[in-house]
Design a protein around this motif. Structure first.
Motif, short mmCIF file in Angstrom:
data_model
loop_
_atom_site.label_atom_id
_atom_site.label_comp_id
_atom_site.label_asym_id
_atom_site.label_seq_id
_atom_site.Cartn_x
_atom_site.Cartn_y
_atom_site.Cartn_z
N LEU A 7 92.23 123.42 -6.93
CA LEU A 7 91.49 122.88 -6.16
C LEU A 7 92.51 121.82 -5.40
N LEU A 8 93.52 121.12 -6.28
CA LEU A 8 94.51 120.25 -5.55
C LEU A 8 95.10 121.02 -4.55
N TYR A 9 95.56 122.03 -4.89
CA TYR A 9 96.43 122.91 -3.97
C TYR A 9 95.59 123.12 -2.52
N SER A 10 94.25 123.41 -2.72
CA SER A 10 93.46 123.93 -1.54
C SER A 10 93.24 122.62 -0.63
N ILE A 11 93.21 121.43 -1.26
CA ILE A 11 92.82 120.31 -0.38
C ILE A 11 94.06 120.03 0.35
N VAL A 12 95.46 120.26 -0.31
CA VAL A 12 96.39 119.87 0.35
C VAL A 12 96.83 121.04 1.59
N LYS A 13 96.37 122.16 1.14
CA LYS A 13 96.73 123.03 2.17
C LYS A 13 95.66 123.40 3.16
N THR A 37 99.09 129.97 -14.19
CA THR A 37 98.91 128.83 -14.10
C THR A 37 100.47 128.06 -13.79
N VAL A 38 101.44 128.74 -14.49
CA VAL A 38 102.81 128.38 -14.12
C VAL A 38 103.13 128.36 -12.63
N HIS A 39 102.80 129.42 -12.05
CA HIS A 39 102.85 129.56 -10.61
C HIS A 39 102.40 128.78 -9.80
N MET A 40 101.10 128.33 -10.10
CA MET A 40 100.20 127.26 -9.20
C MET A 40 100.88 125.81 -9.58
N ALA A 41 101.33 125.69 -10.65
CA ALA A 41 102.07 124.50 -10.79
C ALA A 41 103.42 124.14 -10.18
N VAL A 42 104.06 125.35 -9.94
CA VAL A 42 105.32 125.42 -9.14
C VAL A 42 104.97 125.24 -7.53
N LEU A 43 103.65 125.90 -7.35
CA LEU A 43 103.56 125.75 -5.89
C LEU A 43 103.10 124.39 -5.64
N MET A 44 102.10 123.78 -6.63
CA MET A 44 101.74 122.18 -6.38
C MET A 44 103.04 121.36 -6.05
N LEU A 45 103.97 121.65 -7.09
CA LEU A 45 105.25 120.75 -6.81
C LEU A 45 105.87 121.00 -5.39
N ASN A 46 105.84 122.10 -4.85
CA ASN A 46 106.45 122.28 -3.70
C ASN A 46 105.65 121.64 -2.58
N GLU A 47 104.55 121.37 -2.79
CA GLU A 47 103.65 120.38 -1.81
C GLU A 47 103.71 119.03 -2.07
N TYR A 88 112.72 140.26 -13.59
CA TYR A 88 113.12 139.58 -12.40
C TYR A 88 112.98 140.13 -11.14
N ASP A 89 112.89 141.21 -10.85
CA ASP A 89 112.48 141.82 -9.66
C ASP A 89 110.75 141.60 -9.49
N GLN A 90 110.03 141.67 -10.61
CA GLN A 90 108.67 141.37 -10.30
C GLN A 90 108.34 139.79 -10.04
N GLU A 91 109.33 138.91 -10.61
CA GLU A 91 109.09 137.51 -10.33
C GLU A 91 109.49 137.08 -9.03
N MET A 92 110.45 137.58 -8.42
CA MET A 92 110.89 137.24 -7.20
C MET A 92 110.13 137.84 -6.09
N SER A 93 109.31 138.81 -6.22
CA SER A 93 108.40 139.57 -5.36
C SER A 93 106.90 138.85 -5.46
N PHE A 94 106.72 138.11 -6.57
CA PHE A 94 105.61 137.67 -7.13
C PHE A 94 104.94 136.32 -5.85
N THR A 95 103.95 136.73 -5.31
CA THR A 95 103.14 135.80 -4.51
C THR A 95 101.50 135.47 -4.97
N VAL A 96 101.36 134.30 -5.03
CA VAL A 96 100.00 133.75 -5.34
C VAL A 96 99.22 133.66 -4.01
N LYS A 97 98.18 134.20 -3.96
CA LYS A 97 97.13 134.23 -3.21
C LYS A 97 95.84 133.38 -3.51
N VAL A 98 95.97 132.29 -3.48
CA VAL A 98 94.90 131.54 -3.86
C VAL A 98 93.47 131.77 -3.48
#
Length: 477
Positions: free
Chosen positions: A117-123, A172-182, A231-241
């Protein structure tokens, strides 16, 4: 004061006021504050508008439970607004309730939804940048100007993800990282306060200690294969909220069984192997975040560098390479090739007809993906199986990997058993040295002492011993 516009639609009163050349739209308010927002009815107003106002007051009274303490933040009523810079028309208790739900107790369900929710508000493109800066949800451009409390809470989510037996899912870890980037302006150096930088360092060290629990030593080849794959999976992983919020399985309590068909990142790990995979993914995510915050360049990952690899059809220099002439038999077809073994790759080449000492690459694979087996019926031949490397876009589930066809499954027939022994030893020696080098780099990443590297031996040191092994059975390597 200032010009205002009052409209009514389906029993709801809307009031526009001009403040700093911005129209501020208020949908509803507590009954005690209605007089501050909505002026008293005048003779020029319609009776339907007056009835709508009375309806709003009655609905507000029922929502607050008939309490008169509407001035407190706990009973404040949310308002829908069109943003204007410096205008605080929404009670901060709404955002405070969201932030309070970020705490993880039994599971991370509430935390995940609140971060989304916070990420959607920010974006959201419908909310102006100035309003987000007024509520401290976006960096203002000043040095280390960000929401300190919210950043500390998000870092606490990452900290709990490094604990043994934690209930934090990878999504949840990936969303937390995305939120920190914002929340933080990563272009600044330093971009975090010293306290938050130290907390991030502790999180990174905790992820290393957690990953050490699954490291069995320099001879753990399964750990090496899993490490590179994750490592290959992590570097190519993207979250589509938007797609994440449309996933109905997110409404269920977090489960740990893969039988539900839920993606690995959206459920808890099941078994020792999946717990090791999750520990690796958390390590990669925190390491990537740490390098971005500290503006460091990644020098140790990935373990396999594909930038300098040759491609099929490319002409390469073979003047300093050992060439093994062989017949490549695949089913009922065969072709004459030269086998070339480098420090990291296995190649089958044809001689270049225009330049002496050069060859045209017909097949190439990484040595780590090559399996070798002797032929019990023919001492001058070996079997080669090359497993396909998982593409970054492919699924990370083991079920899909088990059904992939090998990139090459062929028999290599050499001129005699001596050349067969030499080619087999060259393959095994290069594979062993490559794995030792990679395990040494993993040990460095985990802050462990490097393993001892064995000294290389000549390819024809003990040909009779290898001949006896080849004649004794069809064991594989």
């Amino acid at each position: 004061s200032g010009p205002r516009r009052i409209t009514e639609h389906r029993g709801t009163v809307y009031v526009d006021r001009v403040v700093d050349s911005q129209y501020v739209l208020i949908e509803s308010s507590p009954p005690e504050r209605a007089q501050e927002v909505i002026p008293s009815p005048t003779s020029s107003e319609s009776s339907s508008l007056q009835r709508a106002r009375r309806s709003i007051s009655q609905q507000s009274s029922s929502l607050v439970g008939g309490s008169n303490s509407s001035t407190s933040s706990s009973s404040s009523f949310p308002a829908m607004f069109r943003p204007g810079f410096g205008l605080k028309v929404v009670d901060p208790s709404f955002l405070e309730a969201i932030v309070a739900a970020l705490s993880i107790h039994v599971d991370d369900s509430h935390c995940l939804f609140c971060v989304c929710l916070l990420y959607s508000i920010v974006k959201s493109p419908g909310i102006r940048q100035k309003l987000l800066e007024a509520y401290n949800l976006k960096p203002t451009g000043e040095m280390q100007s960000y929401n300190k409390d919210l950043v500390g809470i998000v870092l606490d989510i990452l900290d709990k993800a490094t604990l043994t037996g934690n209930c934090v899912r990878l999504i949840t870890v990936h969303m937390a990282v995305l939120m920190l980037n914002e929340l933080v302006d990563m272009t600044q150096n330093p971009c975090l306060l010293d306290a938050h930088t130290a907390l991030l360092e502790n999180i990174y060290e905790a992820s290393i200690l957690h990953l050490r629990l699954f490291y069995k030593g320099p001879g753990d080849e399964i750990f090496l294969d899993m490490f590179e794959d994750e490592y290959d999976q992590e570097m190519s992983f993207t979250v589509k909220v938007p797609f994440l919020m449309m996933d109905a399985s997110m409404l269920l309590p977090p489960t740990d069984t893969p039988l539900t068909g839920i993606e690995f990142t959206r459920r808890l790990p099941c078994g020792e192997t999946e717990r090791a995979r999750k520990a690796m993914r958390v390590f990669f995510a925190t390491r990537k975040l740490r390098h971005r915050v500290l503006h460091l360049e990644e020098r140790d990952l990935p373990l396999t560098h594909t930038g300098n690899s040759a491609t099929i059809g490319e002409v390469v220099d073979l003047s300093n390479c050992d060439l093994f002439s062989c017949k490549v038999v695949t089913g009922e077809k065969y072709s004459m090739r030269f086998m070339v073994v480098t420090e990291t790759e296995f190649l089958l080449v044809d001689p270049d007809k225009t330049r002496l000492g050069w060859g045209v690459v017909q097949f190439i694979a990484f040595l780590q993906d090559v399996d070798i087996a002797t032929d019990p019926a023919n001492t001058s031949g070996i079997f080669i199986t090359v497993h396909p490397r998982p593409s970054p876009s492919s699924s990370s589930s083991s079920k899909n990997k088990q059904h992939k066809r090998p990139a090459l499954s062929a028999q290599l027939l050499f001129d005699d058993h001596i050349r067969c022994i030499a080619g087999r030893q060259a393959l095994l020696r290069s594979k062993r040295h490559l794995k030792q080098a990679k395990m040494a780099r993993i040990a460095k990443l985990l802050h462990l002492p490097p393993p001892e590297l064995t000294t290389p031996t000549s390819s024809l040191t003990h040909p009779l011993e290898d001949l006896g092994e080849m004649g004794g059975g069809g064991g594989g390597e």
